[in-house]
Design an enzyme around this catalytic site. Structure first.
Site, PDB file in Angstrom:
ATOM      1  N   GLY A   1       0.829  -1.210   0.000  1.00 11.36           N
ATOM      2  CA  GLY A   1       0.000   0.000   0.000  1.00 11.36           C
ATOM      3  C   GLY A   1       0.856   1.249   0.000  1.00 11.36           C
ATOM      4  O   GLY A   1       2.088   1.181   0.045  1.00 11.36           O
TER       5      GLY A   1
ATOM      6  N   ASP B   1       2.649  -3.639  11.344  1.00  7.86           N
ATOM      7  CA  ASP B   1       2.548  -4.977  10.764  1.00  7.86           C
ATOM      8  C   ASP B   1       1.551  -5.762  11.628  1.00  7.86           C
ATOM      9  O   ASP B   1       1.719  -5.824  12.857  1.00  7.86           O
ATOM     10  CB  ASP B   1       3.944  -5.615  10.802  1.00  7.86           C
ATOM     11  CG  ASP B   1       3.984  -7.009  10.207  1.00  7.86           C
ATOM     12  OD1 ASP B   1       2.916  -7.633  10.035  1.00  7.86           O
ATOM     13  OD2 ASP B   1       5.097  -7.478   9.943  1.00  7.86           O
ATOM     14  N   ILE B   2       0.534  -6.355  10.989  1.00  7.97           N
ATOM     15  CA  ILE B   2      -0.468  -7.088  11.784  1.00  7.97           C
ATOM     16  C   ILE B   2       0.134  -8.313  12.479  1.00  7.97           C
ATOM     17  O   ILE B   2      -0.498  -8.904  13.351  1.00  7.97           O
ATOM     18  CB  ILE B   2      -1.715  -7.502  10.948  1.00  7.97           C
ATOM     19  CG1 ILE B   2      -1.320  -8.317   9.723  1.00  7.97           C
ATOM     20  CG2 ILE B   2      -2.542  -6.268  10.572  1.00  7.97           C
ATOM     21  CD1 ILE B   2      -2.506  -8.931   8.986  1.00  7.97           C
TER      22      ILE B   2
ATOM     23  N   GLN C   1      -1.314 -10.656   2.429  1.00 11.44           N
ATOM     24  CA  GLN C   1      -0.362 -10.994   1.385  1.00 11.44           C
ATOM     25  C   GLN C   1      -1.256 -11.449   0.230  1.00 11.44           C
ATOM     26  O   GLN C   1      -1.952 -12.464   0.343  1.00 11.44           O
ATOM     27  CB  GLN C   1       0.552 -12.112   1.905  1.00 11.44           C
ATOM     28  CG  GLN C   1       1.726 -12.502   1.052  1.00 11.44           C
ATOM     29  CD  GLN C   1       1.414 -12.911  -0.356  1.00 11.44           C
ATOM     30  OE1 GLN C   1       1.770 -12.203  -1.318  1.00 11.44           O
ATOM     31  NE2 GLN C   1       0.702 -14.016  -0.529  1.00 11.44           N
TER      32      GLN C   1
ATOM     33  N   TYR D   1      -2.286 -19.145  -1.147  1.00 15.90           N
ATOM     34  CA  TYR D   1      -3.080 -17.934  -0.879  1.00 15.90           C
ATOM     35  C   TYR D   1      -4.543 -18.307  -0.626  1.00 15.90           C
ATOM     36  O   TYR D   1      -5.149 -17.869   0.365  1.00 15.90           O
ATOM     37  CB  TYR D   1      -2.958 -16.974  -2.068  1.00 15.90           C
ATOM     38  CG  TYR D   1      -3.928 -15.812  -2.043  1.00 15.90           C
ATOM     39  CD1 TYR D   1      -3.763 -14.742  -1.163  1.00 15.90           C
ATOM     40  CD2 TYR D   1      -5.018 -15.775  -2.917  1.00 15.90           C
ATOM     41  CE1 TYR D   1      -4.659 -13.670  -1.156  1.00 15.90           C
ATOM     42  CE2 TYR D   1      -5.920 -14.715  -2.924  1.00 15.90           C
ATOM     43  CZ  TYR D   1      -5.735 -13.668  -2.027  1.00 15.90           C
ATOM     44  OH  TYR D   1      -6.625 -12.614  -2.022  1.00 15.90           O
TER      45      TYR D   1
ATOM     46  N   PHE E   1      -2.306 -14.401 -21.852  1.00 10.23           N
ATOM     47  CA  PHE E   1      -1.874 -15.788 -21.649  1.00 10.23           C
ATOM     48  C   PHE E   1      -3.021 -16.706 -22.068  1.00 10.23           C
ATOM     49  O   PHE E   1      -4.141 -16.556 -21.573  1.00 10.23           O
ATOM     50  CB  PHE E   1      -1.466 -16.012 -20.200  1.00 10.23           C
ATOM     51  CG  PHE E   1      -0.261 -15.200 -19.819  1.00 10.23           C
ATOM     52  CD1 PHE E   1       1.022 -15.633 -20.149  1.00 10.23           C
ATOM     53  CD2 PHE E   1      -0.407 -13.974 -19.173  1.00 10.23           C
ATOM     54  CE1 PHE E   1       2.136 -14.874 -19.824  1.00 10.23           C
ATOM     55  CE2 PHE E   1       0.705 -13.206 -18.848  1.00 10.23           C
ATOM     56  CZ  PHE E   1       1.980 -13.654 -19.174  1.00 10.23           C
TER      57      PHE E   1
ATOM     58  N   ARG F   1      -0.296 -19.872 -18.273  1.00  6.83           N
ATOM     59  CA  ARG F   1       0.601 -20.091 -17.142  1.00  6.83           C
ATOM     60  C   ARG F   1       0.095 -21.291 -16.338  1.00  6.83           C
ATOM     61  O   ARG F   1      -1.121 -21.482 -16.213  1.00  6.83           O
ATOM     62  CB  ARG F   1       0.640 -18.850 -16.253  1.00  6.83           C
ATOM     63  CG  ARG F   1       1.339 -17.688 -16.945  1.00  6.83           C
ATOM     64  CD  ARG F   1       1.180 -16.418 -16.179  1.00  6.83           C
ATOM     65  NE  ARG F   1      -0.230 -16.027 -16.058  1.00  6.83           N
ATOM     66  CZ  ARG F   1      -0.643 -14.865 -15.573  1.00  6.83           C
ATOM     67  NH1 ARG F   1       0.242 -13.993 -15.154  1.00  6.83           N
ATOM     68  NH2 ARG F   1      -1.923 -14.572 -15.499  1.00  6.83           N
TER      69      ARG F   1
ATOM     70  N   ASP G   1      -3.324 -21.678 -14.093  1.00  4.81           N
ATOM     71  CA  ASP G   1      -4.380 -20.722 -14.439  1.00  4.81           C
ATOM     72  C   ASP G   1      -5.714 -21.456 -14.598  1.00  4.81           C
ATOM     73  O   ASP G   1      -5.799 -22.470 -15.286  1.00  4.81           O
ATOM     74  CB  ASP G   1      -4.052 -20.013 -15.778  1.00  4.81           C
ATOM     75  CG  ASP G   1      -3.329 -18.689 -15.554  1.00  4.81           C
ATOM     76  OD1 ASP G   1      -3.195 -18.285 -14.385  1.00  4.81           O
ATOM     77  OD2 ASP G   1      -2.895 -18.086 -16.554  1.00  4.81           O
TER      78      ASP G   1
HETATM   79  P1  NAD Z   1      -3.419  -4.408  -1.684  1.00  8.09           P
HETATM   80  O1  NAD Z   1      -2.106  -5.109  -1.749  1.00  8.09           O
HETATM   81  O2  NAD Z   1      -3.562  -3.115  -2.406  1.00  8.09           O
HETATM   82  O3  NAD Z   1      -3.872  -4.196  -0.168  1.00  8.09           O
HETATM   83  C1  NAD Z   1      -3.392  -4.946   0.895  1.00  8.09           C
HETATM   84  C2  NAD Z   1      -2.894  -3.967   1.945  1.00  8.09           C
HETATM   85  O4  NAD Z   1      -2.474  -4.699   3.086  1.00  8.09           O
HETATM   86  C3  NAD Z   1      -1.697  -3.129   1.473  1.00  8.09           C
HETATM   87  O5  NAD Z   1      -1.909  -1.773   1.748  1.00  8.09           O
HETATM   88  C4  NAD Z   1      -0.539  -3.689   2.280  1.00  8.09           C
HETATM   89  O6  NAD Z   1       0.475  -2.715   2.516  1.00  8.09           O
HETATM   90  C5  NAD Z   1      -1.241  -4.163   3.534  1.00  8.09           C
HETATM   91  N1  NAD Z   1      -0.522  -5.225   4.231  1.00  8.09           N
HETATM   92  C6  NAD Z   1       0.019  -6.344   3.703  1.00  8.09           C
HETATM   93  N2  NAD Z   1       0.620  -7.060   4.657  1.00  8.09           N
HETATM   94  C7  NAD Z   1       0.434  -6.393   5.827  1.00  8.09           C
HETATM   95  C8  NAD Z   1       0.854  -6.619   7.166  1.00  8.09           C
HETATM   96  N3  NAD Z   1       1.582  -7.697   7.503  1.00  8.09           N
HETATM   97  N4  NAD Z   1       0.485  -5.721   8.113  1.00  8.09           N
HETATM   98  C9  NAD Z   1      -0.226  -4.618   7.785  1.00  8.09           C
HETATM   99  N5  NAD Z   1      -0.634  -4.340   6.529  1.00  8.09           N
HETATM  100  C10 NAD Z   1      -0.291  -5.230   5.571  1.00  8.09           C
HETATM  101  O7  NAD Z   1      -4.497  -5.459  -2.219  1.00  8.09           O
HETATM  102  P2  NAD Z   1      -6.079  -5.313  -2.454  1.00  8.09           P
HETATM  103  O8  NAD Z   1      -6.318  -5.790  -3.824  1.00  8.09           O
HETATM  104  O9  NAD Z   1      -6.559  -3.986  -2.033  1.00  8.09           O
HETATM  105  O10 NAD Z   1      -6.606  -6.438  -1.452  1.00  8.09           O
HETATM  106  C11 NAD Z   1      -7.311  -6.109  -0.255  1.00  8.09           C
HETATM  107  C12 NAD Z   1      -7.938  -7.379   0.295  1.00  8.09           C
HETATM  108  O11 NAD Z   1      -8.886  -7.888  -0.646  1.00  8.09           O
HETATM  109  C13 NAD Z   1      -6.953  -8.500   0.567  1.00  8.09           C
HETATM  110  O12 NAD Z   1      -7.313  -9.120   1.779  1.00  8.09           O
HETATM  111  C14 NAD Z   1      -7.146  -9.465  -0.584  1.00  8.09           C
HETATM  112  O13 NAD Z   1      -6.849 -10.794  -0.210  1.00  8.09           O
HETATM  113  C15 NAD Z   1      -8.617  -9.261  -0.884  1.00  8.09           C
HETATM  114  N6  NAD Z   1      -8.979  -9.586  -2.285  1.00  8.09           N
HETATM  115  C16 NAD Z   1      -8.614  -8.753  -3.308  1.00  8.09           C
HETATM  116  C17 NAD Z   1      -9.019  -9.077  -4.611  1.00  8.09           C
HETATM  117  C18 NAD Z   1      -8.687  -8.200  -5.799  1.00  8.09           C
HETATM  118  O14 NAD Z   1      -9.114  -8.516  -6.914  1.00  8.09           O
HETATM  119  N7  NAD Z   1      -7.972  -7.090  -5.649  1.00  8.09           N
HETATM  120  C19 NAD Z   1      -9.729 -10.257  -4.871  1.00  8.09           C
HETATM  121  C20 NAD Z   1     -10.045 -11.084  -3.795  1.00  8.09           C
HETATM  122  C21 NAD Z   1      -9.694 -10.732  -2.493  1.00  8.09           C
END
Ligand code: NAD
Length: 310
Positions: free
Chosen positions: A40, A55-56, A80, A145, A205, A271, A274
């Site tokens: 982020g 960090d969580i 992650q 994941y 892909f 890939r 996929d």
């Molecule tokens: P993103 O990477 O933009 O957001 C994740 C955020 O979590 C980031 O800001 C990162 O810095 C923070 N983060 C990571 N590890 C951390 C830690 N140890 N401590 C504190 N903060 C931490 O991704 P996103 O696409 O915004 O995803 C948000 C959520 O939605 C996630 O839980 C992801 O699994 C879920 N999700 C996203 C999608 C998608 O299409 N984008 C699809 C399914 C699920």
């Protein structure tokens, strides 16, 4: 004392989390963002919002910050999120998504939060046996994941069963919108947009017939807020998708039209791992929260292209 509802957003500096924060602020919530900025960016967090770089996985710091803020609702979006990395570094993935997630639940409960709304993923299903995929479909993830995201759903259920917390787990399809990074693997709309705007070749892909279910970030945020509302049902695990299969070639054409790109795609071999087709049935979210997606792919893609040209 202020009577504003208090929302804590983990991952609030990320793509989806930061849109959620914007909406919570405009709805009058008092908001606290927790993020370690691993993917982020602090620039995504609206000015005036309380921001803690944490960090969580750091339990003492997390516990203390959540206890001091005393949220009513915890939105857990930190994760992650890189599928490839989860397979290369499963211990890191599990540490953040399982142990870090568990820390968030413990901290939420200890601080007296009423409800946790969890950003889960379609990855928990694994290869679909039928489409669109309902929530009753077996959960057989094929990535680390998907496994770690599913594990936290089970912890949420265990916490609820013991009367410790209310929750909603929302299984997102492919979310897209402004602020999505184009350097990851999943942000196909962002990747296509950046490459087409730069006049670069765009690789698909496979043969372009693979399908995904794209849902605009504003629609995801809207459902997430509804799932948090007091008095609503608890323990709901619901899909958030459009329920429509969009092929890679259709997406290519939409982004090309919005960017004015005239090139043709370059095709590369699929890939490994996929999934050929993916699409979520959003009927449960519609029934439960009277929610339905409103931003059609063409409009959402146009918003991404406008944002990237800002
Ligand atoms: P993103 O990477 O933009 O957001 C994740 C955020 O979590 C980031 O800001 C990162 O810095 C923070 N983060 C990571 N590890 C951390 C830690 N140890 N401590 C504190 N903060 C931490 O991704 P996103 O696409 O915004 O995803 C948000 C959520 O939605 C996630 O839980 C992801 O699994 C879920 N999700 C996203 C999608 C998608 O299409 N984008 C699809 C399914 C699920």
């Amino acid at each position: 004392m202020s009577t504003a509802r208090r929302a804590l957003v983990t991952g609030g500096a990320g793509f989806i989390g930061s849109h959620l924060v914007d909406r919570l602020v405009s709805d009058g919530y008092s908001v606290c963002v927790l993020d370690d900025l691993s993917t982020g960016s602090a620039s995504n967090v609206a000015s005036g919002v309380r921001f803690q770089r944490i960090d969580i996985c750091d339990w003492p710091s997390l516990r203390d910050v959540v206890a001091a803020f005393k949220p009513d609702t915890v939105f857990h979006a930190a994760a992650q999120t890189d599928v490839g990395r989860s397979i290369r570094e499963p211990d890191y993935d599990a540490r953040v998504n399982v142990l870090g997630g568990l820390n968030v639940l413990r901290a939420a409960h200890a601080a007296g939060a009423r409800r946790v709304v969890y950003a889960s993923s379609a990855a928990v299903y694994g290869p679909p046996e039928r489409l669109p995929v309902p929530e009753t479909h077996p959960t057989r993830p094929i990535s680390d994941y998907g496994s770690s995201k599913l594990a936290l759903e089970h912890y949420l259920n265990a916490y609820q069963a013991r009367g410790l917390i209310e929750y909603a787990a929302l299984r997102f399809a492919n979310v897209y919108g402004p602020r999505q990074r184009s350097d990851g693997e999943g942000g196909v709309v962002a990747i296509f947009t950046d490459r087409m705007r730069a006049g670069k070749a765009v690789t698909i892909f496979g043969d372009g017939t693979k399908t995904r279910d794209y849902i605009y970030v504003g629609d995801v945020v809207d459902a997430t807020i509804r799932a948090a509302s007091g008095g609503g049902p608890t323990g709901i695990v619901a899909n958030l998708g459009w329920g429509r299969q969009v092929s890679d070639l259709e997406l290519f054409r939409e982004v090309a039209a919005a960017t004015g790109y005239s090139g043709e795609p370059a095709f590369a071999p699929d890939r490994p791992g996929d999934i050929a087709h993916s699409c979520l049935d959003p009927a449960l979210a519609r029934r439960t929260w009277d929610w339905k997606p409103t931003v059609a792919l063409r409009d959402g893609v146009r918003r991404v292209v406008e944002w990237s040209a800002r």
